[in-house]
Structure formats: structure tokens, C-alpha cells
Design an enzyme around this catalytic site. Structure first.
Site, PDB file in Angstrom:
ATOM      1  CG  PHE A 155       0.088   3.962   0.236  1.00 43.33           C
ATOM      2  CD1 PHE A 155      -0.834   4.507   1.127  1.00 43.33           C
ATOM      3  CD2 PHE A 155      -0.323   3.698  -1.058  1.00 43.33           C
ATOM      4  CE1 PHE A 155      -2.151   4.766   0.731  1.00 43.33           C
ATOM      5  CE2 PHE A 155      -1.624   3.959  -1.465  1.00 43.33           C
ATOM      6  CZ  PHE A 155      -2.543   4.487  -0.567  1.00 43.33           C
ATOM      7  CE  LYS A 179      10.047  -1.423  -2.650  1.00 41.19           C
ATOM      8  NZ  LYS A 179       9.325  -0.156  -2.374  1.00 41.19           N
ATOM      9  CD  GLU A 182       8.159   3.985  -3.659  1.00 34.86           C
ATOM     10  OE1 GLU A 182       7.862   2.950  -3.026  1.00 34.86           O
ATOM     11  OE2 GLU A 182       7.988   4.101  -4.884  1.00 34.86           O
ATOM     12  CB  SER A 232      -1.594  -1.710  -7.487  1.00 33.87           C
ATOM     13  OG  SER A 232      -0.317  -1.684  -8.075  1.00 33.87           O
ATOM     14  CB  CYS A 287      -6.551  -4.503   0.306  1.00 35.25           C
ATOM     15  SG  CYS A 287      -6.250  -5.461   1.771  1.00 35.25           S
ATOM     16  CD  GLU A 389      -7.566  -1.245  -5.120  1.00 36.34           C
ATOM     17  OE1 GLU A 389      -6.561  -1.291  -5.848  1.00 36.34           O
ATOM     18  OE2 GLU A 389      -7.644  -1.816  -4.014  1.00 36.34           O
TER      19      GLU A 389
HETATM   20  P1  NAD Z   1       1.741  -0.205  -5.459  1.00 38.62           P
HETATM   21  O1  NAD Z   1       1.510  -1.412  -6.280  1.00 38.62           O
HETATM   22  O2  NAD Z   1       1.865   1.097  -6.150  1.00 38.62           O
HETATM   23  O3  NAD Z   1       3.121  -0.372  -4.626  1.00 38.62           O
HETATM   24  C1  NAD Z   1       3.361  -1.539  -3.875  1.00 38.62           C
HETATM   25  C2  NAD Z   1       4.869  -1.782  -3.829  1.00 38.62           C
HETATM   26  O4  NAD Z   1       5.336  -2.023  -5.154  1.00 38.62           O
HETATM   27  C3  NAD Z   1       5.647  -0.598  -3.284  1.00 38.62           C
HETATM   28  O5  NAD Z   1       6.654  -1.082  -2.434  1.00 38.62           O
HETATM   29  C4  NAD Z   1       6.223   0.055  -4.515  1.00 38.62           C
HETATM   30  O6  NAD Z   1       7.461   0.677  -4.295  1.00 38.62           O
HETATM   31  C5  NAD Z   1       6.380  -1.102  -5.486  1.00 38.62           C
HETATM   32  N1  NAD Z   1       6.200  -0.690  -6.884  1.00 38.62           N
HETATM   33  C6  NAD Z   1       5.388   0.289  -7.351  1.00 38.62           C
HETATM   34  N2  NAD Z   1       5.460   0.362  -8.693  1.00 38.62           N
HETATM   35  C7  NAD Z   1       6.334  -0.589  -9.080  1.00 38.62           C
HETATM   36  C8  NAD Z   1       6.821  -1.008 -10.364  1.00 38.62           C
HETATM   37  N3  NAD Z   1       6.432  -0.429 -11.483  1.00 38.62           N
HETATM   38  N4  NAD Z   1       7.691  -2.025 -10.394  1.00 38.62           N
HETATM   39  C9  NAD Z   1       8.100  -2.637  -9.261  1.00 38.62           C
HETATM   40  N5  NAD Z   1       7.667  -2.276  -8.027  1.00 38.62           N
HETATM   41  C10 NAD Z   1       6.801  -1.268  -7.934  1.00 38.62           C
HETATM   42  O7  NAD Z   1       0.616  -0.177  -4.329  1.00 38.62           O
HETATM   43  P2  NAD Z   1       0.304   0.975  -3.278  1.00 38.62           P
HETATM   44  O8  NAD Z   1      -0.308   2.125  -4.009  1.00 38.62           O
HETATM   45  O9  NAD Z   1       1.478   1.218  -2.421  1.00 38.62           O
HETATM   46  O10 NAD Z   1      -0.799   0.252  -2.356  1.00 38.62           O
HETATM   47  C11 NAD Z   1      -2.159   0.221  -2.671  1.00 38.62           C
HETATM   48  C12 NAD Z   1      -2.543  -1.078  -3.336  1.00 38.62           C
HETATM   49  O11 NAD Z   1      -2.214  -2.176  -2.504  1.00 38.62           O
HETATM   50  C13 NAD Z   1      -4.044  -1.184  -3.583  1.00 38.62           C
HETATM   51  O12 NAD Z   1      -4.254  -1.729  -4.860  1.00 38.62           O
HETATM   52  C14 NAD Z   1      -4.506  -2.150  -2.505  1.00 38.62           C
HETATM   53  O13 NAD Z   1      -5.680  -2.862  -2.811  1.00 38.62           O
HETATM   54  C15 NAD Z   1      -3.334  -3.051  -2.428  1.00 38.62           C
HETATM   55  N6  NAD Z   1      -3.329  -3.790  -1.168  1.00 38.62           N
HETATM   56  C16 NAD Z   1      -3.678  -5.098  -1.213  1.00 38.62           C
HETATM   57  C17 NAD Z   1      -3.719  -5.833  -0.047  1.00 38.62           C
HETATM   58  C18 NAD Z   1      -4.114  -7.287  -0.072  1.00 38.62           C
HETATM   59  O14 NAD Z   1      -3.890  -7.952   0.907  1.00 38.62           O
HETATM   60  N7  NAD Z   1      -4.654  -7.805  -1.156  1.00 38.62           N
HETATM   61  C19 NAD Z   1      -3.399  -5.227   1.180  1.00 38.62           C
HETATM   62  C20 NAD Z   1      -3.036  -3.888   1.184  1.00 38.62           C
HETATM   63  C21 NAD Z   1      -2.998  -3.175  -0.009  1.00 38.62           C
END
Ligand code: NAD
Length: 506
Positions: A155, A179, A182, A232, A287, A389
Site C-alpha cells: 500500500f 495485483k 487492495e 511485509s 520501507c 517493524e
Molecule cells: P502486505 O504484506 O500486507 O501486502 C502486500 C501485498 O500482499 C498486497 O498486495 C496484499 O494484498 C497481499 N497480501 C496481504 N496478505 C496476504 C496473504 N495472507 N496472502 C497473500 N497475499 C497477501 O504489505 P503492506 O502492508 O501492503 O505494505 C507494507 C509492507 O511492505 C511493510 O512491511 C514494508 O516494509 C514493505 N515494503 C517493502 C519494500 C521493500 O522494497 N523492501 C518496499 C515497500 C514496502
């Protein structure tokens, strides 16, 4: 088609068309500044995702055979379109994410830089050629597209992170199913429409909005060859394991806890400016945010706090429509609750809250997901607020006795995305850049996000997989190496050969 659209529901973008969802499942998209639901995100069924994969698969043969220079022409046109739509895209980002407009604009521009990188794809796909590896025999290697690629994005960067992926993948000759999160899907839909406007054939870039059901379909469908994920660590680890188990190439960029080490000889004003921007910019939802400040020596810690505390208290917090705001709200009321719970936990664990932003209220936006900046002192490595985090505007100061102890903290932490050191001592900085087990390092630079022609990625549990995003590693991820050995002269006759030959012996 439009008659099926719910008044507030978004659509998918499949095979060049806006497609209303038929799954009957929806998620809420918030206006973070009011805390109210502004739109509904359709949550795609497995069948809907398969339609997008089918469109990508059908477009693959023609697109992968399109000459790279011709593919690059689409990206050149896309670059111009993005430049013309920066304001509009930034507004879409801010309205769903909450970050300030200037920050959103900066993130669109960083995405644009990846498009510019991808415009050079003919040069980047050049192979290697060895003439006469043996008598009349030449060998050359080429990089070919991997096939249908999927991107699953978080997000916090609704424009930039998708743009880390699909411009490079598509320039390399792949087709793509995106994808997006959401929570913030509108920007991805607009990015795809602009690609179509730039001349991209239908089916090459598809967007499906969804949750775990959509992700699992992408991870298990045999037609998907490669999966790029940013999000994450818990989800990334699952995506890596599941994607690999289904024979896919996977890169999963994950969570972070970035340390900024401040040595006693550092320019403290510079360090404080850096800490303010990197800890509280985008409300800490980056991140590459600095969330741990390691002060070397008590005197350094005290001086940093003296300078930081008033500035954290005075942070100007407001909705993105307030152009004087330095920090916007968190993405959703649920995320606000999560971050607040971490602050409660920090107090329980015994960290000292020097600035506590929990009571912040923005006039006229009382129900918005706003949180003031928080600053903890005396954070200890055993505390959960140090280990985990938080992803909010919370900066913890850990006091270290010396450089070695500071380095140990950086290296023993489970995450390894980014780290920075502030010092005037070249030896010390050099040792840090050599010894830190971290993917991206800043020396007197707070958020060392590499430019598009370098690659982005972390170490340890901040990345699963081998290859980073964009830059040369991005091109490697989205292509496969093929090596051809060819003999053309008709006059050479070996007869049948049954033994393995040494190089040069033909
Ligand atoms: P998230 O892991 O909750 O969601 C990321 C994606 O995974 C979304 O598209 C979501 O729909 C999907 N998703 C969520 N739960 C899922 C599940 N159980 N099974 C399958 N798919 C699932 O992450 P977020 O809250 O949207 O974003 C924040 C996180 O992203 C933080 O941990 C941040 O550090 C990380 N991030 C990392 C980088 C990097 O380059 N390392 C860059 C930006 C963000």
C-alpha cells in the site's frame, strides 16, 4: 458493462478493458484524512484472475517477438504521458494513501525514472558473442523474456512500486498481471490505462484487484513464470515458498527496520535533518524509513534529543489537501490502531517517550487516521518496538557505547534493507559500508534509495530470492539466458563424434 459497476466500486483492467468484478466480494478503500470509506475495491475471484492470466498468455507470443526497439517506443510514449500526468497520479496516490502531495509527486517521479531506464532496453538486452570458439563455430548468448509475470504490490507506494516492476518486465518482452494493494488500487488502474494510450497492445499489462485468493491463483497457475512481490516479511516469505514450490522465479522484497548510526563526530544538524525527513516523511510508512537511531555515546544521544524533540513536536500534520502539511495521516484507521498499539507497548516495555503523538487531533479531521510524531529514548534490543517493524511515525533511539556496538546492532537485526551512518571519519564510514550486512547503505545520506539504473533490494529477512528490482538485476530477473553455438561453413565434415570435445577442438 458499466451497468454492473457498483457506484463506488472500482473495476479490473483485463485485456485492455475495464471489467466489472463479479466475485461479489469487496474491500474498503479509505480516505485516510477523514477515516471514511471512499470507494470499494473488488476482490477478484480465482476465475477473474485466470482471465487476466489468459489475456497475458495470449498476448505473449506477439509481444515477446516485437523488436526491443519497437517495444522501447511504447515506453518513450509512456514516459511523456506520465510526465504530463504527474499531478493527477500524485493526487490519486495521496487521496488513497494519505501522504502529502509533494511526497506523492516525488514517488511518481521515482517510478518515471524506471520507465526511462526501461526505454534503454535494446542496449540492456545486448548479448555476448564469441567468434570462432572452434573451427567455423561461433557462440552467442541472448537474454529472452521469461513469459507471463505477476506483480504483487504494497500500500505504501501505489505508483512507484508497481513501476519498479512492469516497465522493465514489459520492455524485456514479457506480459504482466499486476495485483496492487487492495487498499490503494486506483493508481495502478490509471497507470495501465496510460500504457494502453502509449500504444501497448491489449493483454500485455493487466490489473486485477484482490486479496489472498487472487495472490494464490497467481502463485499456482502454471502459466505464470515469474512473481515479483513487495510487502511485509510474513507474506513475502509465504509468496517466495509457494511460488518456488510451483516452479516460478520469485523475488520478494520485504519488511525493514532501518538503523541510522550517528557517530560523535557527525554534523549533528545534518543528522537531525536527515532523521526528521526519513523517520517522519510519509508518516514513517516507507520501507526505507529510518526507525532506529543509534547514537554512539550518551553525549551524542542527549544532543540529538535536544535538537530532535522540539522539531518532532512541531511537525505540521494535516491532510494532503493542506499543502503546508509535512506529514499526512496513516493509510487506514486499522493501521492507526496497530501503530498506536506499538506505542502503548513501547511505554509498557520501559522505553522513554520523549515525544508522544498519540493525542494529536487535526481540526476538522477528527476522525482521520492522524498520529503525531513519536520519539522514544532508551530503546533496548530486547524490546519488541526495536525488533519489529512498526511502519508509522515512530523513531526509537538506542544508545551505543561505541562504533563496534552500533555495528553489531545493525548486523544482528533480522532485517537488512537499509542503513545509514553519519560521520566525518572516512575510515569509520568505509568500515561500515564494508561490514554492515545490509542491502542499501547511506553515508551521510538518510534514505539511500538507489536510482533506477542501479538495483533496489535488501539482505537477510528483507528479501527472499536473489535478484533485486530495476537496474541490471531487474533485467536479469525478467529475462532468461540462452546460449547458442552455431556452425555455418559447409565444407567441414567431422563425421559422427561420440566423445566429449575440449573447447576449441571441433
Ligand atoms: P502486505 O504484506 O500486507 O501486502 C502486500 C501485498 O500482499 C498486497 O498486495 C496484499 O494484498 C497481499 N497480501 C496481504 N496478505 C496476504 C496473504 N495472507 N496472502 C497473500 N497475499 C497477501 O504489505 P503492506 O502492508 O501492503 O505494505 C507494507 C509492507 O511492505 C511493510 O512491511 C514494508 O516494509 C514493505 N515494503 C517493502 C519494500 C521493500 O522494497 N523492501 C518496499 C515497500 C514496502
Amino acid at each position: 458493462m458499466t451497468s454492473k459497476l457498483h457506484p463506488f466500486a472500482l473495476h479490473h483492467f483485463i485485456d485492455g478493458n475495464k471489467v466489472a468484478s463479479e466475485s461479489g466480494r469487496f474491500g474498503d478503500i479509505f480516505d485516510p484524512a477523514t477515516g471514511g470509506v471512499s470507494k470499494r475495491a473488488p476482490l477478484a475471484s480465482a476465475d477473474e484472475v485466470r482471465k487476466a492470466i489468459t489475456a497475458a498468455d495470449a498476448a505473449l507470443s506477439d509481444w515477446s517477438r516485437t523488436p526491443p526497439a519497437q517495444r522501447a517506443q511504447v515506453l518513450f510514449a509512456y514516459r511523456d504521458l506520465i510526465r504530463r500526468h504527474v499531478e493527477e497520479l500524485a493526487e490519486i496516490v495521496s487521496s488513497e494513501h494519505g501522504k502529502t502531495l509533494v511526497d506523492a509527486k516525488g514517488s511518481v517521479t521515482r517510478g518515471l525514472e524506471v520507465v526511462e531506464f526501461a526505454c534503454g532496453i535494446p542496449q540492456l538486452l545486448k548479448g555476448e558473442y564469441s567468434a570462432a570458439v572452434a573451427n567455423g563455430v561461433d557462440t552467442y548468448s541472448v537474454r529472452q523474456p521469461v513469459g507471463v509475470c505477476a506483480g504483487i504490490t504494497p500500500f505504501n507506494f501505489p505508483a512507484m512500486v508497481p513501476m519498479w516492476m512492469f516497465p522493465v518486465a514489459i520492455a524485456c518482452g514479457n506480459t504482466f498481471v499486476l495485483k496492487p494493494s487492495e487498499k490503494v488500487p486506483s493508481c495502478s488502474l490509471r497507470l495501465a490505462e496510460l500504457m494502453q494510450q502509449a500504444g501497448l497492445p491489449d493483454g500485455v499489462l493487466n490489473v486485477v484487484i484482490g486479496d489472498k485468493e487472487a495472490v494464490d491463483t497467481l502463485l499456482t497457475d502454471p502459466r505464470v513464470a515469474a512473481v515479483s512481490f513487495v510487502g511485509s516479511t510474513a507474506v513475502g516469505e509465504y509468496i517466495y515458498a509457494t511460488g518456488c514450490a510451483h516452479g516460478k522465479r520469485v523475488q520478494a522484497l520485504c519488511g525493514a527496520k532501518n538503523h541510522m548510526v550517528v557517530m560523535p563526530d557527525a554534523d549533528l544538524d545534518q543528522a537531525v535533518d536527515a532523521a526528521m525527513g526519513s523517520a517522519y516523511g510519509s508518516a514513517g510508512e516507507r520501507c526505507m524509513a529510518i526507525s532506529v537511531l543509534v547514537a554512539v555515546g550518551d553525549d551524542t544521544a542527549d544532543q540529538l534529543i535536544e535538537r530532535l524533540a522540539p522539531r518532532v513536536k512541531q511537525l505540521k500534520i494535516g491532510p494532503y489537501t493542506d499543502t503546508s502539511a509535512e506529514m499526512g495521516p496513516l493509510v487506514t484507521p486499522q493501521h492507526l490502531d496497530k501503530v498506536r498499539a506499538y506505542i502503548d507497548l513501547g511505554v509498557e516495555e520501559g522505553a522513554v517517550p520523549v515525544v508522544d503523538g498519540r493525542d494529536t487531533v487535526v481540526a476538522g479531521h477528527e476522525s482521520g487516521a492522524f498520529l503525531g510524531g513519536c520519539l522514544f529514548d532508551h530503546v533496548k534490543p530486547a524490546m519488541r518496538i526495536y525488533q519489529e517493524e512498526i511502519f508509522g511515525p515512530v523513531l526509537g533511539i538506542v544508545r551505543a557505547d561505541n562504533y563496534e556496538q552500533a555495528l553489531r546492532l545493525v548486523n544482528e537485526h533480522e532485517y537488512g534493507n537499509g542503513a545509514a551512518i553519519f560521520t566525518r571519519d572516512g575510515d569509520c564510514a568505509r568500515d561500515f559500508t564494508t561490514s554492515a550486512k545490509i542491502g542499501m547503505i547511506g553515508v551521510n545520506v538518510p534514505i539511500p534509495v538507489p536510482v533506477a539504473y542501479h538495483s533496489f533490494g535488501g539482505w537477510k529477512r528483507s528479501l527472499f530470492g536473489d535478484q533485486y528490482m530495476h537496474g541490471p538485476e531487474g533485467v536479469r530477473f525478467y529475462t532468461r539466458l540462452k546460449t547458442v553455438t552455431a556452425r555455418w561453413p559447409s565444407g567441414i565434415k567431422d563425421g559422427a563424434v561420440f566423445h566429449f570435445k575440449a573447447g576449441g577442438e571441433h
